[in-house]
Enzyme design. Structure first.
Site, PDB file in Angstrom:
ATOM      1  N   LYS A  66       0.887  -1.173   0.000  1.00 56.41           N
ATOM      2  CA  LYS A  66       0.000   0.000   0.000  1.00 56.41           C
ATOM      3  C   LYS A  66       0.919   1.216   0.000  1.00 56.41           C
ATOM      4  CE  LYS A  66      -4.155   1.811   2.245  1.00 56.41           C
ATOM      5  NZ  LYS A  66      -4.940   2.112   1.050  1.00 56.41           N
TER       6      LYS A  66
HETATM    7  N1  PMP Z   1      -7.642  -1.231  -3.341  1.00 60.43           N
HETATM    8  C1  PMP Z   1      -7.136  -0.009  -3.128  1.00 60.43           C
HETATM    9  C2  PMP Z   1      -6.425   0.683  -4.225  1.00 60.43           C
HETATM   10  C3  PMP Z   1      -7.294   0.608  -1.876  1.00 60.43           C
HETATM   11  O1  PMP Z   1      -6.791   1.834  -1.660  1.00 60.43           O
HETATM   12  C4  PMP Z   1      -7.996  -0.068  -0.860  1.00 60.43           C
HETATM   13  C5  PMP Z   1      -8.174   0.586   0.487  1.00 60.43           C
HETATM   14  N2  PMP Z   1      -7.072   0.311   1.331  1.00 60.43           N
HETATM   15  C6  PMP Z   1      -8.510  -1.344  -1.131  1.00 60.43           C
HETATM   16  C7  PMP Z   1      -8.318  -1.897  -2.389  1.00 60.43           C
HETATM   17  C8  PMP Z   1      -9.277  -2.113  -0.081  1.00 60.43           C
HETATM   18  O2  PMP Z   1      -8.442  -2.538   0.956  1.00 60.43           O
HETATM   19  P1  PMP Z   1      -8.964  -2.710   2.449  1.00 60.43           P
HETATM   20  O3  PMP Z   1     -10.224  -3.500   2.388  1.00 60.43           O
HETATM   21  O4  PMP Z   1      -7.875  -3.445   3.127  1.00 60.43           O
HETATM   22  O5  PMP Z   1      -9.188  -1.355   2.998  1.00 60.43           O
END
Ligand code: PMP
Length: 286
Positions: free
Chosen positions: A154
Site C-alpha cells: 500500500k
Molecule cells: N484497493 C485499493 C487501491 C485501496 O486503496 C484499498 C483501500 N485500502 C482497497 C483496495 C481495499 O483494501 P482494504 O479493504 O484493506 O481497505
C-alpha cells in the site's frame, strides 16, 4: 464531517515517531525522501465503537508494505497497535478513520536512500460514508503488472494513477473510476475492491496485481458462511453487463453498492444487502 477544514489546520493530537504531538506540530521537512521519491507507505483503518476493525492485520500490512519498498518500520506490530489505540483515545473519538503513514526522511536527497531515517505517524479523524452514490466510468490508467511495480504494497506512489483516474472520472460526472489491469481484466476502483453477483454466486478478480483488501477477504468469509459460492477469477469488462448486482469493498467504502457503470444501471439487490447487514453486525461486534 469537517472536510472543509484543511487537514493541517485541525485540532487534536497526532502520534509521531513515538509520541503524541499537537496536531499542527506534526510536520516534516520539505526535503524528505518520501515526498520526492514516494518512499512512503500508509494504511487506512476504521474504528467502530472504540475498536479498530482488524487492527493487527492493518498494522502488519503497514510493516509488510514498507518491507516491499525496502525499508523496516522501527516499531513492532504490537507497538503500532498500542500507538493507534492511544491516538484514538487522545482525540476522544470512538468511530473514526485511522491513517498510519511511514516514510523515508531527509538524510539523503537522491534516488538512493539507504541511510534515511524511517518516520511513522498515526492520525485519526471522523469520516462518514466514502461513496454516497457510486457511479463508475472506465479509468484512464491500468493497474501495473507485478513486474512493473511492488503491487502488493500500500505504497503512496501507486496512488498517482488512482488520483489521475479519479479526477478524470469526476470531470465526466462519475463518482470514481473502474481500473482494468495490465492484461485488460477488471481490477478494482481507485480505492476499493470489486465484486459481481452473477446468478447467486459472487465473482471477484484474483488479487494478483492489486491489494488483496482486508475488507475483500472479510466479505469472502461472510459469503462463504452464508453458503454463497465465491469464485475468484479473471473477469473481462464485457461481463459487467451480465451481473445482477455489483458492489465494492474497502475500509473507507465498507460495502458500497454500485449504482451504474457507464450507462449500465444496477439495483441494490438481496445478496449485497445481506452482506452489508453481516458486515455491519461484524464491525459492531468488534
Ligand atoms: N484497493 C485499493 C487501491 C485501496 O486503496 C484499498 C483501500 N485500502 C482497497 C483496495 C481495499 O483494501 P482494504 O479493504 O484493506 O481497505
Amino acid at each position: 464531517m469537517g472536510e472543509l477544514i484543511p487537514f493541517d489546520a485541525r485540532d487534536g493530537q497526532i502520534w509521531m515517531n513515538g509520541e503524541l504531538v499537537p496536531w499542527k506540530d506534526a510536520r516534516l521537512h520539505v526535503l524528505s525522501h518520501g515526498l520526492h521519491y514516494a518512499s512512503c507507505v500508509f494504511e487506512g483503518e476504521r474504528a467502530y465503537a472504540g475498536k479498530v476493525f482488524k487492527l493487527e492485520e492493518h498494522s502488519q500490512r503497514l510493516i509488510d508494505s514498507a518491507r516491499l519498498l525496502g525499508f523496516e518500520i522501527p516499531y513492532t506490530r504490537e507497538e503500532l497497535d498500542r500507538a493507534t489505540m492511544e491516538t484514538i483515545t487522545a482525540n476522544g473519538l470512538s468511530d473514526c478513520y485511522v491513517r498510519p503513514v511511514a516514510w523515508r526522511g531527509s538524510e539523503q536527497m537522491g534516488v538512493s536512500a539507504q541511510n534515511t531515517t524511517i518516520h511513522v505517524a498515526i492520525a485519526v479523524w471522523e469520516w462518514g460514508a466514502y461513496y454516497p452514490d457510486l457511479t463508475l466510468t472506465h479509468a484512464i490508467f491500468r493497474r501495473p503488472s507485478p513486474e512493473t511495480a511492488p503491487v502488493h504494497s500500500k505504497a503512496a506512489g501507486l496512488y498517482m494513477i488512482c488520483t489521475l483516474s479519479k479526477h478524470a472520472a469526476e470531470a465526466k460526472g462519475f463518482a470514481d473510476a473502474l481500473m482494468l489491469d495490465y492484461r485488460g481484466y477488471v481490477a478494482e476502483t481507485t480505492g476499493a475492491n470489486i465484486f459481481l453477483v452473477m446468478n447467486g454466486s459472487l465473482h471477484t478478480p484474483i488479487a494478483d496485481c492489486f491489494l488483496n483488501g482486508i475488507t475483500r477477504r472479510t466479505v469472502i468469509e461472510l459469503a462463504e458462511r452464508r453458503g454463497i459460492p465465491v469464485i475468484e477469477r479473471h473477469i473481462l469488462p464485457e461481463e459487467l453487463d451480465h451481473a445482477q448486482e455489483i458492489f465494492v469493498t474497502g475500509t473507507a467504502a465498507e460495502i458500497t453498492p454500485v449504482r451504474a457503470i457507464e450507462d449500465r444501471r444496477y439495483q441494490l439487490g438481496p445478496v449485497t444487502r445481506d452482506l452489508m447487514d453481516d458486515f455491519a453486525a461484524l464491525t459492531r461486534a468488534g
